[in-house]
Design an enzyme around this catalytic site. Structure first.
Site, short mmCIF file in Angstrom:
data_model
loop_
_atom_site.label_atom_id
_atom_site.label_comp_id
_atom_site.label_asym_id
_atom_site.label_seq_id
_atom_site.Cartn_x
_atom_site.Cartn_y
_atom_site.Cartn_z
CG HIS A 202 51.49 19.98 77.65
ND1 HIS A 202 50.21 20.38 77.34
CD2 HIS A 202 51.77 18.93 76.81
CE1 HIS A 202 49.73 19.61 76.37
NE2 HIS A 202 50.67 18.74 76.03
CG ASP A 239 50.67 19.19 70.09
OD1 ASP A 239 51.77 18.74 69.78
OD2 ASP A 239 49.92 18.63 70.92
CG HIS A 241 48.03 16.69 73.56
ND1 HIS A 241 48.80 16.08 72.58
CD2 HIS A 241 47.51 15.69 74.31
CE1 HIS A 241 48.74 14.76 72.74
NE2 HIS A 241 47.96 14.50 73.77
CG ASP A 319 50.14 15.71 68.89
OD1 ASP A 319 49.86 16.58 68.04
OD2 ASP A 319 50.27 15.97 70.10
#
Length: 392
Positions: A202, A239, A241, A319
């Site tokens: 991120h 991931d 995200h 995740d």
């Protein structure tokens, strides 16, 4: 006669004073010329650095100590106890398990798949290393504890002296950056490498967020371009995200192909960065294991048909696990193992070096799941976790 002597003496004094004056004037002129040349040289040097950032980046990469020779007695698994974050218990205010990395290694050792002495310990990334991607303004912003609190999503961090925040929070991230960068070198030399950490997808060059303070993936790839003479890199980001950090930094670089398989219904909602994804695979909340793996198989086939990388950087967040409070997907632990095996197999069968980063995962069970997956990679011969074993 005395008058004549006085005249001669006065003339001598005047001549001496004039000579001193002329000498002083000459010296002053030379000094001024020297200072002017120094100032001009400094200006030109500053101008050169400002107008040739690529040359400065090159110098920083070539002078970095993060690449070093790893003895054959070590395997391609990178970890340091310096990865783990322990800060008076406040790290527990974030759902991320900040001791996950150490627990993964403990499982691997206790299960007999890894010897502690064979683990590679990386060096910590210096400011010069980080400036390869990050701006000085961004690094300076981290001298504010409030900024670090926003990035780590732990508000109480804002109230601590910054020297403690640097030591207890940012230094572990810097150490993991060193591990990600070194992993590319090891992967090219040995076919694969796993950094039990990293994957801060991120963070961009100018902004951190989502528990990501440094852009380790972007840094890893910039180092690989120059030091390893790699010209084509594929990022496989699995991931839960969206990897908006590396997408923002590298999305317009034709040498990089990004396959991102993510849940569009959760953070970061970065629609601008989504435009830079070469191959976007959206998996909505509630997606189950079978559906996920089917989409992954299709995505990998398309990706390797579209692009022939010389290095794969695999962001293997856990995740996506069923029950993860942030990922919102329903992938089983065995599904994680199958996912990782698929990525390694597609790369290894094509003789493409692959780097794996552990990235996100917000349940205590993540460490056990990661260890199980690495053990499966070892059992299937896709990696070797002992120096004396033979990989296929």
């Amino acid at each position: 006669m005395q008058e004549a002597t006085r005249v001669v003496s006065t003339w001598t004094d005047i001549t001496r004073d004039s000579a001193v004056y002329l000498l002083f004037t000459f010296a002053a002129i030379k000094a001024s010329q020297f200072l002017y040349r120094c100032f001009q040289s400094s200006e030109m040097s500053s101008f050169s650095m400002e107008t040739h950032p690529e040359a400065l980046r090159r110098d920083r990469i070539l002078s970095s100590k993060l690449y070093f020779q790893v003895p054959e007695s070590k395997v391609s698994i990178i970890y340091s106890s310096g990865y783990d974050i322990s800060f008076m218990g406040i790290e527990k205010l974030h759902p991320f398990d900040s001791t996950k990395w150490g627990r993964v290694c403990k499982f691997l050792i206790s299960d007999g798949f890894l010897e502690e002495k064979s683990i590679v310990e990386p060096l910590q990334a210096s400011n010069s290393d980080l400036l390869v991607v990050h701006s000085l303004n961004y690094l300076n912003s981290l001298k504010s504890s409030a900024t670090v609190a926003r990035i780590t999503e732990v508000p109480p961090v804002a109230f601590f002296p910054n020297f403690l925040v640097q030591q207890k929070v940012l230094d572990p991230f810097r150490k993991q950056v060193g591990g990600t960068i070194l992993a590319a070198k090891l992967a090219v030399e040995r076919g694969w490498a796993i950094n039990i950490g990293g994957g801060f997808h991120h963070c961009t060059a100018e902004r951190g967020g989502g528990f990501c303070a440094f852009a380790d993936i972007s840094l890893c790839i910039q180092f690989a371009f120059l030091r390893l003479r790699i010209s084509r890199v594929m990022i496989i980001d699995l991931d839960a995200h969206q990897g908006n950090g590396h997408e923002t930094d590298l999305g317009d670089d034709s040498r990089v192909y990004i396959l991102d398989m993510y849940n569009p219904e959760i953070y970061p909602f970065d629609y601008r960065a989504r435009k830079f994804i070469d191959q976007k695979v959206e998996v909505v909340s509630g997606t189950t294991t079978d559906e996920y793996l089917r989409k992954l198989d299709q995505a990998l086939e398309v990706a390797f048909s579209n692009f022939q990388p010389e290095l794969v950087v695999y962001n293997a967040g856990t995740d996506i696990l069923d029950g993860d409070p942030l990922g919102c997907l329903k992938i089983s632990p065995d599904g994680i193992t199958s996912r990782d095996e698929r990525v390694f197999r597609v790369a290894r069968e094509r003789d493409i070096p692959v780097v794996m980063l552990t990235s996100g995962g917000y349940m205590k069970s993540s460490a056990r799941v990661i260890a199980n997956s690495i053990e499966n990679l070892s059992r299937t011969g896709l990696i070797k976790t002992r120096p004396e074993s033979v990989s296929t």
